[in-house]
Design an enzyme around this catalytic site. Structure first.
Site, PDB file in Angstrom:
ATOM      1  N   TRP A  22       0.833  -1.204   0.000  1.00 45.34           N
ATOM      2  CA  TRP A  22       0.000   0.000   0.000  1.00 45.34           C
ATOM      3  C   TRP A  22       0.867   1.253   0.000  1.00 45.34           C
ATOM      4  O   TRP A  22       0.376   2.348  -0.216  1.00 45.34           O
ATOM      5  CB  TRP A  22      -0.860   0.042   1.248  1.00 45.34           C
ATOM      6  CG  TRP A  22      -2.188  -0.633   1.191  1.00 45.34           C
ATOM      7  CD1 TRP A  22      -2.597  -1.627   2.006  1.00 45.34           C
ATOM      8  CD2 TRP A  22      -3.320  -0.328   0.353  1.00 45.34           C
ATOM      9  NE1 TRP A  22      -3.895  -1.957   1.708  1.00 45.34           N
ATOM     10  CE2 TRP A  22      -4.373  -1.176   0.703  1.00 45.34           C
ATOM     11  CE3 TRP A  22      -3.539   0.602  -0.689  1.00 45.34           C
ATOM     12  CZ2 TRP A  22      -5.610  -1.159   0.083  1.00 45.34           C
ATOM     13  CZ3 TRP A  22      -4.765   0.622  -1.309  1.00 45.34           C
ATOM     14  CH2 TRP A  22      -5.788  -0.251  -0.935  1.00 45.34           C
ATOM     15  N   HIS A  27      -0.264   1.759   4.698  1.00 43.59           N
ATOM     16  CA  HIS A  27      -0.028   0.852   5.828  1.00 43.59           C
ATOM     17  C   HIS A  27      -0.154   1.570   7.169  1.00 43.59           C
ATOM     18  O   HIS A  27      -0.773   1.072   8.100  1.00 43.59           O
ATOM     19  CB  HIS A  27       1.354   0.200   5.717  1.00 43.59           C
ATOM     20  CG  HIS A  27       1.333  -1.017   4.849  1.00 43.59           C
ATOM     21  ND1 HIS A  27       0.697  -2.176   5.211  1.00 43.59           N
ATOM     22  CD2 HIS A  27       1.857  -1.252   3.623  1.00 43.59           C
ATOM     23  CE1 HIS A  27       0.826  -3.074   4.249  1.00 43.59           C
ATOM     24  NE2 HIS A  27       1.525  -2.537   3.275  1.00 43.59           N
ATOM     25  N   ASP A  66       7.933  -4.515   5.129  1.00 43.03           N
ATOM     26  CA  ASP A  66       8.453  -4.082   3.830  1.00 43.03           C
ATOM     27  C   ASP A  66       9.930  -3.711   3.910  1.00 43.03           C
ATOM     28  O   ASP A  66      10.656  -3.837   2.932  1.00 43.03           O
ATOM     29  CB  ASP A  66       7.658  -2.868   3.310  1.00 43.03           C
ATOM     30  CG  ASP A  66       6.450  -3.283   2.487  1.00 43.03           C
ATOM     31  OD1 ASP A  66       6.418  -4.433   2.003  1.00 43.03           O
ATOM     32  OD2 ASP A  66       5.538  -2.449   2.331  1.00 43.03           O
ATOM     33  N   ARG A  69      12.062  -7.199   3.853  1.00 43.57           N
ATOM     34  CA  ARG A  69      11.864  -8.250   2.845  1.00 43.57           C
ATOM     35  C   ARG A  69      13.023  -8.403   1.867  1.00 43.57           C
ATOM     36  O   ARG A  69      13.193  -9.474   1.277  1.00 43.57           O
ATOM     37  CB  ARG A  69      10.543  -8.062   2.098  1.00 43.57           C
ATOM     38  CG  ARG A  69      10.460  -6.812   1.267  1.00 43.57           C
ATOM     39  CD  ARG A  69       9.069  -6.648   0.690  1.00 43.57           C
ATOM     40  NE  ARG A  69       8.834  -7.526  -0.438  1.00 43.57           N
ATOM     41  CZ  ARG A  69       7.668  -7.621  -1.086  1.00 43.57           C
ATOM     42  NH1 ARG A  69       6.646  -6.907  -0.692  1.00 43.57           N
ATOM     43  NH2 ARG A  69       7.542  -8.421  -2.120  1.00 43.57           N
ATOM     44  N   HIS A  81       3.560 -11.354   1.026  1.00 42.74           N
ATOM     45  CA  HIS A  81       2.903 -10.051   0.872  1.00 42.74           C
ATOM     46  C   HIS A  81       1.715 -10.074  -0.104  1.00 42.74           C
ATOM     47  O   HIS A  81       1.053  -9.060  -0.277  1.00 42.74           O
ATOM     48  CB  HIS A  81       3.910  -8.994   0.404  1.00 42.74           C
ATOM     49  CG  HIS A  81       4.968  -8.676   1.424  1.00 42.74           C
ATOM     50  ND1 HIS A  81       5.023  -7.491   2.107  1.00 42.74           N
ATOM     51  CD2 HIS A  81       6.018  -9.403   1.881  1.00 42.74           C
ATOM     52  CE1 HIS A  81       6.060  -7.489   2.938  1.00 42.74           C
ATOM     53  NE2 HIS A  81       6.683  -8.641   2.822  1.00 42.74           N
ATOM     54  N   HIS A 136       1.215  -5.940   9.081  1.00 48.48           N
ATOM     55  CA  HIS A 136       1.490  -5.572   7.693  1.00 48.48           C
ATOM     56  C   HIS A 136       0.616  -6.358   6.706  1.00 48.48           C
ATOM     57  O   HIS A 136       0.030  -5.787   5.787  1.00 48.48           O
ATOM     58  CB  HIS A 136       2.971  -5.808   7.387  1.00 48.48           C
ATOM     59  CG  HIS A 136       3.370  -5.371   6.021  1.00 48.48           C
ATOM     60  ND1 HIS A 136       3.700  -4.071   5.719  1.00 48.48           N
ATOM     61  CD2 HIS A 136       3.429  -6.051   4.851  1.00 48.48           C
ATOM     62  CE1 HIS A 136       3.974  -3.985   4.425  1.00 48.48           C
ATOM     63  NE2 HIS A 136       3.813  -5.165   3.878  1.00 48.48           N
ATOM     64  N   ASP A 140      -1.813  -5.476   3.537  1.00 44.33           N
ATOM     65  CA  ASP A 140      -1.533  -5.877   2.146  1.00 44.33           C
ATOM     66  C   ASP A 140      -2.700  -6.599   1.484  1.00 44.33           C
ATOM     67  O   ASP A 140      -3.013  -6.361   0.319  1.00 44.33           O
ATOM     68  CB  ASP A 140      -0.318  -6.821   2.099  1.00 44.33           C
ATOM     69  CG  ASP A 140       1.003  -6.071   1.990  1.00 44.33           C
ATOM     70  OD1 ASP A 140       0.998  -4.866   1.706  1.00 44.33           O
ATOM     71  OD2 ASP A 140       2.059  -6.723   2.178  1.00 44.33           O
ATOM     72  N   HIS A 146      -2.697  -6.978  -4.695  1.00 47.68           N
ATOM     73  CA  HIS A 146      -1.945  -7.983  -3.919  1.00 47.68           C
ATOM     74  C   HIS A 146      -2.670  -9.325  -3.948  1.00 47.68           C
ATOM     75  O   HIS A 146      -2.195 -10.303  -3.371  1.00 47.68           O
ATOM     76  CB  HIS A 146      -1.730  -7.511  -2.480  1.00 47.68           C
ATOM     77  CG  HIS A 146      -0.590  -6.554  -2.354  1.00 47.68           C
ATOM     78  ND1 HIS A 146       0.595  -6.836  -1.711  1.00 47.68           N
ATOM     79  CD2 HIS A 146      -0.449  -5.310  -2.852  1.00 47.68           C
ATOM     80  CE1 HIS A 146       1.402  -5.794  -1.787  1.00 47.68           C
ATOM     81  NE2 HIS A 146       0.794  -4.847  -2.481  1.00 47.68           N
ATOM     82  N   HIS A 169       0.261  -1.254 -10.484  1.00 41.48           N
ATOM     83  CA  HIS A 169       0.413  -1.632  -9.073  1.00 41.48           C
ATOM     84  C   HIS A 169       0.820  -0.420  -8.220  1.00 41.48           C
ATOM     85  O   HIS A 169       0.242  -0.161  -7.168  1.00 41.48           O
ATOM     86  CB  HIS A 169       1.455  -2.754  -8.939  1.00 41.48           C
ATOM     87  CG  HIS A 169       1.482  -3.372  -7.576  1.00 41.48           C
ATOM     88  ND1 HIS A 169       0.922  -4.592  -7.292  1.00 41.48           N
ATOM     89  CD2 HIS A 169       1.996  -2.927  -6.417  1.00 41.48           C
ATOM     90  CE1 HIS A 169       1.074  -4.867  -6.006  1.00 41.48           C
ATOM     91  NE2 HIS A 169       1.737  -3.873  -5.442  1.00 41.48           N
ATOM     92  N   ASP A 173      -0.801   1.324  -4.994  1.00 47.95           N
ATOM     93  CA  ASP A 173      -0.071   1.350  -3.717  1.00 47.95           C
ATOM     94  C   ASP A 173       0.049   2.772  -3.180  1.00 47.95           C
ATOM     95  O   ASP A 173      -0.106   3.013  -1.994  1.00 47.95           O
ATOM     96  CB  ASP A 173       1.349   0.810  -3.911  1.00 47.95           C
ATOM     97  CG  ASP A 173       1.448  -0.684  -3.673  1.00 47.95           C
ATOM     98  OD1 ASP A 173       0.466  -1.297  -3.225  1.00 47.95           O
ATOM     99  OD2 ASP A 173       2.536  -1.232  -3.937  1.00 47.95           O
TER     100      ASP A 173
HETATM  101 ZN   LIG Z   1       3.827  -5.750   1.843  1.00 46.44          ZN
END
Ligand SMILES: [Zn+2]
Ligand SMILES: *[C@@H]1O[C@H](CO)[C@@H](O)[C@H](O)[C@H]1NC(C)=O
Length: 284
Positions: A22, A27, A66, A69, A81, A136, A140, A146, A169, A173
């Site tokens: 996002w 988030h 995030d 990762r 995610h 999180h 997502d 997602h 995307h 986000d």
């Molecule tokens: Zn994520």
């Protein structure tokens, strides 16, 4: 049907999708909104697990997953995610756990796993990480892209936002919601969260909010049914709104923008409220 990725995009295809999710604004808003609906017991448990590192708040905590990762030690969490729904938007949308949640896991199984771990782990670092992941991933899973396999969740679909080149995307986000939050809420996640909380308590969402969480109970915490439902609900927007645009159409102005904002507000409101109820059920 899986969309074939043209050869020229093969390099882009190795970029994991939902890199920013996002985006931190989305988030943080989900986490801050959840804070407003925690019971006193849950709030105190959540604050003691998060500690000062996360300012005792799900807002700052919500973006941690995030930031790790890409680290070697957390590479295994990249598939957590999202879920690669092998459907065919905009003509048909669906999420099927057996078909779409790969062997390395997905957002649905990750929510189940970390919900179990936050309750069963004894090591404080493991408990904290489980809470950070739940916070999180519950965010997502509400982002329609997602819950979509096509073109890596829209990462490989060129798009335009306020005259700038981006991809579908990233427009979902960050691009679309950032423009709106700047215009209406002074760019502040807290102000946006407060606004959504008011809509849940006494505004346009007041009559629906109980329904968003009616299937959350102690038994549901150990299964995949509830998070799968969240995923299916978000994925349905890929057919009604997300994939409905013409090549070159600006997604951050005009009709597309006007149609996207209520979906984004609704999805953030739902997932923040669900996060609170989920945590209240875990810690209550
Ligand atoms: Zn994520
Ligand atoms: C559950 O979480 C642990 C700790 O991060 C991880 O090692 C494991 O692979 C996860 N399992 C599943 C099924 O997601």
């Amino acid at each position: 049907m899986k969309l074939a990725i043209p050869y020229v995009l093969a390099a882009a295809a190795v970029v994991p999708h939902g890199v920013a999710a996002w985006g931190s604004l989305g988030h943080q808003t989900t986490g801050l909104l959840a804070m407003e609906f925690l019971t006193p017991t849950t709030l105190s448990k959540v604050q003691s697990i998060l500690g000062s590192t996360f300012s005792f708040s799900l807002g700052p905590a919500s973006t941690w997953a995030d930031t790790v990762r890409s680290q070697t030690a957390f590479k295994f969490t990249a598939p957590f995610h999202f879920i690669d729904a092998e459907d065919n938007p905009p003509s048909s949308c669906s999420v099927d756990l057996a078909r779409d949640c790969g062997a390395t896991g997905c957002v649905v199984s990750a929510i189940q796993n970390y919900t179990n771990r936050v309750q069963t782990q004894t090591d404080s670092t493991q408990i904290q990480q489980a809470l950070l992941f739940i916070t999180h991933f519950v965010g997502d899973i509400g982002q329609p892209l997602h819950d979509e396999a096509v073109a890596l969740g829209g990462n490989d679909i060129s798009a335009v936002c306020s005259g700038s080149s981006t991809n579908l995307h990233a427009a979902w986000d960050t691009g679309i919601l950032t423009k709106n939050v700047n215009a209406l809420y002074g760019g502040s996640a807290q102000t946006w969260a407060d606004n959504l909380a008011t809509r849940i308590r006494s505004g346009e969402y007041a009559s629906q909010a109980a329904g968003w969480v009616s299937n959350i109970n102690t038994a549901a915490l150990s299964g995949t049914t509830v998070p799968l439902g969240w995923s299916q609900e978000a994925n349905a927007f890929d057919c009604t709104v997300v994939f409905n645009f013409a090549t070159g159409q600006d997604l951050c102005t005009g009709t597309y923008f006007t149609n996207a904002i209520p979906v984004i507000d609704l999805q953030i409101a739902k997932q923040g409220f669900r996060m609170a109820t989920w945590l209240n059920t875990i810690f209550g």
